[in-house]
Design a protein around this motif. Structure first.
Motif, PDB file in Angstrom:
ATOM      1  N   PRO A  25     -30.824 102.342  45.736  1.00  0.00           N
ATOM      2  CA  PRO A  25     -31.070 101.369  44.663  1.00  0.00           C
ATOM      3  C   PRO A  25     -29.763 100.702  44.234  1.00  0.00           C
ATOM      4  O   PRO A  25     -28.728 101.352  44.159  1.00  0.00           O
ATOM      5  N   GLU A  26     -29.826  99.417  43.971  1.00  0.00           N
ATOM      6  CA  GLU A  26     -28.636  98.681  43.554  1.00  0.00           C
ATOM      7  C   GLU A  26     -28.620  98.517  42.040  1.00  0.00           C
ATOM      8  O   GLU A  26     -29.669  98.406  41.407  1.00  0.00           O
ATOM      9  N   THR A  27     -27.432  98.484  41.502  1.00  0.00           N
ATOM     10  CA  THR A  27     -27.307  98.190  40.080  1.00  0.00           C
ATOM     11  C   THR A  27     -27.458  96.686  39.891  1.00  0.00           C
ATOM     12  O   THR A  27     -27.349  95.908  40.848  1.00  0.00           O
ATOM     13  N   ARG A  28     -27.679  96.259  38.670  1.00  0.00           N
ATOM     14  CA  ARG A  28     -27.819  94.834  38.378  1.00  0.00           C
ATOM     15  C   ARG A  28     -26.555  94.065  38.769  1.00  0.00           C
ATOM     16  O   ARG A  28     -26.616  92.963  39.299  1.00  0.00           O
ATOM     17  N   ALA A  29     -25.397  94.659  38.534  1.00  0.00           N
ATOM     18  CA  ALA A  29     -24.124  94.013  38.889  1.00  0.00           C
ATOM     19  C   ALA A  29     -24.018  93.825  40.396  1.00  0.00           C
ATOM     20  O   ALA A  29     -23.585  92.776  40.872  1.00  0.00           O
ATOM     21  N   GLN A  30     -24.413  94.836  41.171  1.00  0.00           N
ATOM     22  CA  GLN A  30     -24.359  94.725  42.625  1.00  0.00           C
ATOM     23  C   GLN A  30     -25.327  93.658  43.115  1.00  0.00           C
ATOM     24  O   GLN A  30     -25.014  92.913  44.041  1.00  0.00           O
ATOM     25  N   MET A  31     -26.494  93.560  42.501  1.00  0.00           N
ATOM     26  CA  MET A  31     -27.476  92.565  42.908  1.00  0.00           C
ATOM     27  C   MET A  31     -26.966  91.158  42.637  1.00  0.00           C
ATOM     28  O   MET A  31     -27.173  90.259  43.439  1.00  0.00           O
ATOM     29  N   SER A  32     -26.266  90.955  41.510  1.00  0.00           N
ATOM     30  CA  SER A  32     -25.772  89.620  41.198  1.00  0.00           C
ATOM     31  C   SER A  32     -24.601  89.236  42.101  1.00  0.00           C
ATOM     32  O   SER A  32     -24.346  88.065  42.327  1.00  0.00           O
ATOM     33  N   GLU A  33     -23.865  90.224  42.620  1.00  0.00           N
ATOM     34  CA  GLU A  33     -22.760  89.952  43.536  1.00  0.00           C
ATOM     35  C   GLU A  33     -23.259  89.609  44.941  1.00  0.00           C
ATOM     36  O   GLU A  33     -22.570  88.964  45.701  1.00  0.00           O
ATOM     37  N   ARG A  34     -24.450  90.060  45.262  1.00  0.00           N
ATOM     38  CA  ARG A  34     -25.016  89.819  46.586  1.00  0.00           C
ATOM     39  C   ARG A  34     -25.290  88.322  46.754  1.00  0.00           C
ATOM     40  O   ARG A  34     -25.816  87.666  45.870  1.00  0.00           O
ATOM     41  N   GLU A  35     -24.901  87.793  47.885  1.00  0.00           N
ATOM     42  CA  GLU A  35     -25.081  86.372  48.144  1.00  0.00           C
ATOM     43  C   GLU A  35     -26.548  86.077  48.411  1.00  0.00           C
ATOM     44  O   GLU A  35     -27.178  86.727  49.234  1.00  0.00           O
TER      45      GLU A  35
END
Length: 88
Positions: A3-13
């Motif tokens: 599972p990704e954190t919200r921060a990791q999801m927003s960094e994902r292109e």
């Protein structure tokens, strides 16, 4: 997959496939490809085989680079065309 954190999801292109792109920018498939060919629209990335997509960030930058439409441009007229000659 973890599972990704919200921060990791927003960094994902984020990427956009052609049907979504066309709806988003309001241009036809052939117009998009014509603009890509002449370097006036971002080139897509190849996902696999013939599957391509556009980077959301690239498209957003292209949108920001477009000039704003004015009433004169939308009506096909120029402000100077509407001015009367001096003395007349």
């Amino acid at each position: 997959m973890f599972p990704e954190t919200r921060a990791q999801m927003s960094e994902r292109e984020k990427i956009v496939r052609a049907p979504e792109l066309q709806e988003w920018i309001g241009l036809s498939r052939s117009t998009v490809w014509r603009l890509v060919k002449v370097g006036e629209f971002p080139a897509p990335i190849r996902l696999h085989g013939n599957a391509v997509a556009w980077r959301e960030q690239d498209v957003n930058e292209w949108i920001k680079s477009r000039p704003l439409a004015t009433t004169e441009q939308e009506n096909g007229s120029d402000e100077q065309d509407n001015q009367k000659p001096a003395g007349g």
